[in-house]
Scaffold this motif. Structure first.
Motif, mmCIF file in Angstrom:
data_model
loop_
_atom_site.group_PDB
_atom_site.id
_atom_site.type_symbol
_atom_site.label_atom_id
_atom_site.label_comp_id
_atom_site.label_asym_id
_atom_site.label_seq_id
_atom_site.Cartn_x
_atom_site.Cartn_y
_atom_site.Cartn_z
ATOM 1 N N PHE A 167 56.997 39.948 -49.286
ATOM 2 C CA PHE A 167 57.105 39.160 -48.061
ATOM 3 C C PHE A 167 57.230 37.681 -48.401
ATOM 4 C CE2 PHE A 167 54.538 42.829 -46.478
ATOM 5 C CZ PHE A 167 55.435 43.286 -45.519
ATOM 6 N N VAL A 225 59.022 40.934 -38.695
ATOM 7 C CA VAL A 225 59.467 40.463 -40.011
ATOM 8 C C VAL A 225 60.989 40.395 -39.985
ATOM 9 C CG1 VAL A 225 59.581 41.018 -42.470
ATOM 10 C CG2 VAL A 225 57.460 41.421 -41.203
ATOM 11 N N ARG A 236 57.714 36.772 -42.651
ATOM 12 C CA ARG A 236 56.675 37.155 -41.698
ATOM 13 C C ARG A 236 56.556 36.067 -40.639
ATOM 14 N NH1 ARG A 236 51.667 40.418 -44.347
ATOM 15 N NH2 ARG A 236 51.080 40.246 -42.135
#
Length: 431
Positions: free
Chosen positions: A62, A282, A297
């Motif tokens: 992420f 996301v 995110r």
């Protein structure tokens, strides 16, 4: 109406194939040209040639806001600064600001995205659009400005604030569409009422509201007070500011799948969730050159639908943002979003549009106090009526939130008004 019908109505199978190709391309671009992503991939043991398609997304790390702050100002960029034609930046009120750069193609795609969005909710060449979002480093004003001009509409670049001037321009230049935060639109409506000005004296027919979470009940109140049609808009400064709106069906905001790939994850575990399940949004950018974002995110809580919309567009939709994972209030172990509180309050006829949430700690326990303006002082002219209504509201909140709140009703005009993003929560707890 369609701005780019061949893309907006692209068969889902073709759209998925396009996403697969662009995902592979953006992964290679990020790995090859961004020192940040090259290090992240290597640290995670990822070879970009191992990413064959969407099914491999969970293998990628992420990207979070702190990464942008740690790389301040341009450490995540994937093009030389000579190719960057514009910078935008966040305010940095909670830490280092986040800086976003754009190539010429990035600007073009941003405008394309918002042209599709404005067109889908009915903005036309004949419209006069009053943009009451901030200009400058904030992305809202310029995003709408460039798209509305490209669409062929007339633009009034008034920016945020100066409400008296907003109303004068709205009347004199015959504004038909306004873009601002929903809380500011409610303030404009209240200001006009206090000045004895009616919306019937304007040509306003539509409003496009965002930059803060708002509820369906707030939409109804805006439409009832103003007589206009209210649409939701979504975007983040890191992705490119405003990007997506509802279409005329108002069944979610269309995410342009040829430019952005979305997932919904459990904010605690990071695991992907399915269609219709609520979690954190996301986003992976598929076309951004200067600042590609892989599995960004957003912190925004929503759900998504892939079923073709009744408007004819095939791109996935996200539902109304119910709050941010980092705006979530934890009171006595219970997770509460301010938007949940707003949803409950706006269904009570005696309640006005303005409220404030205060969090304190008393005797080692959390206490939530909600100050709420009455819609009309004359509706409750006895102390007993006020006490009865406070009790009713507290019970409604307890039922919907599963946590008790202290309710204090105040007279209309008592609480602070906001010309930009509303700040509804004051946490005074010392933990």
């Amino acid at each position: 109406m369609f701005w780019n019908p061949s893309i907006e109505k692209m068969p889902l199978k073709d759209l998925k194939e396009l996403q697969e190709r662009r995902l592979r391309a953006i992964i290679h671009h990020a790995y090859t040209n961004s020192p940040y992503y090259r290090k992240r991939f290597k640290d995670a043991g990822i070879n970009p040639w191992d990413i064959s398609g969407i099914k491999d997304l969970p293998n990628l790390p992420f990207t979070v806001k702190q990464d942008l702050r740690d790389s301040y100002p341009t450490g995540m960029f994937a093009v030389p600064i000579s190719q960057v034609v514009r910078f935008h930046a966040s305010s940095g009120t909670t830490g280092k600001p986040t800086v976003v750069g754009y190539t010429e193609n990035d600007i073009r795609n941003w405008v394309e995205s918002l042209c599709r969005a404005l067109n889908s909710c009915g903005v036309e060449r004949s419209d006069i659009m009053q943009i009451a979002y901030g200009y400058g480093l904030f992305t809202g004003g310029l995003g709408f400005h460039y798209a509305a001009e490209k669409l062929g509409a007339s633009v009034i670049p008034v920016s945020a604030g100066n409400t008296q001037r907003q109303i004068e321009l709205m009347k004199d230049l015959k504004t038909t569409v306004i873009a601002c935060t929903p809380s500011y639109m409610l303030y404009i409506a209240e200001y006009m009422m206090n000045k004895g000005v009616s919306f019937e004296e304007t040509k306003l027919r539509m409003g496009i509201f965002g930059a803060e979470p708002w509820s369906e009940e707030t939409r109804k109140r805006i439409e009832e007070k103003t007589g206009i049609t209210a649409y939701d808009v979504y975007g983040t400064s890191e992705l490119s500011g405003p990007l997506f709106t509802e279409c005329i069906e108002k069944q979610g905001l269309h995410i342009w799948g040829d430019m952005f790939l979305i997932e919904i994850i459990d904010p605690e575990t990071g695991e992907q969730l399915g269609e219709g399940e609520k979690g954190e949004l996301v986003v992976t950018t598929l076309t951004k050159e200067a600042l590609p974002l892989i599995r960004w995110r957003t912190g925004d809580i929503t759900s998504f639908e892939e079923e073709k919309c009744a408007c004819g567009r095939t791109h996935p939709r996200i539902m109304r943002i119910m709050g941010r994972s980092d705006d979530m209030i934890i009171v006595r172990g219970v997770n509460v979003f301010p938007s949940q509180i707003e949803h409950t309050l706006m269904q009570i006829p005696e309640v006005g549009e303005h409220y404030m949430i205060y969090l304190d700690r008393e005797n080692e326990l959390d206490v939530m106090t909600i100050q709420i303006e009455l819609k009309d002082e004359s509706m409750v002219d006895k102390v007993s009526d006020i006490l009865r209504l406070e009790k009713l509201i507290a019970e409604e909140l307890k039922s919907s939130l599963n946590v008790w709140a202290r309710v204090e009703l105040v007279n209309p005009g008592t609480l602070q008004r906001f010309e930009g993003k509303a700040k509804r929560v004051i946490d005074r707890r010392k933990i």
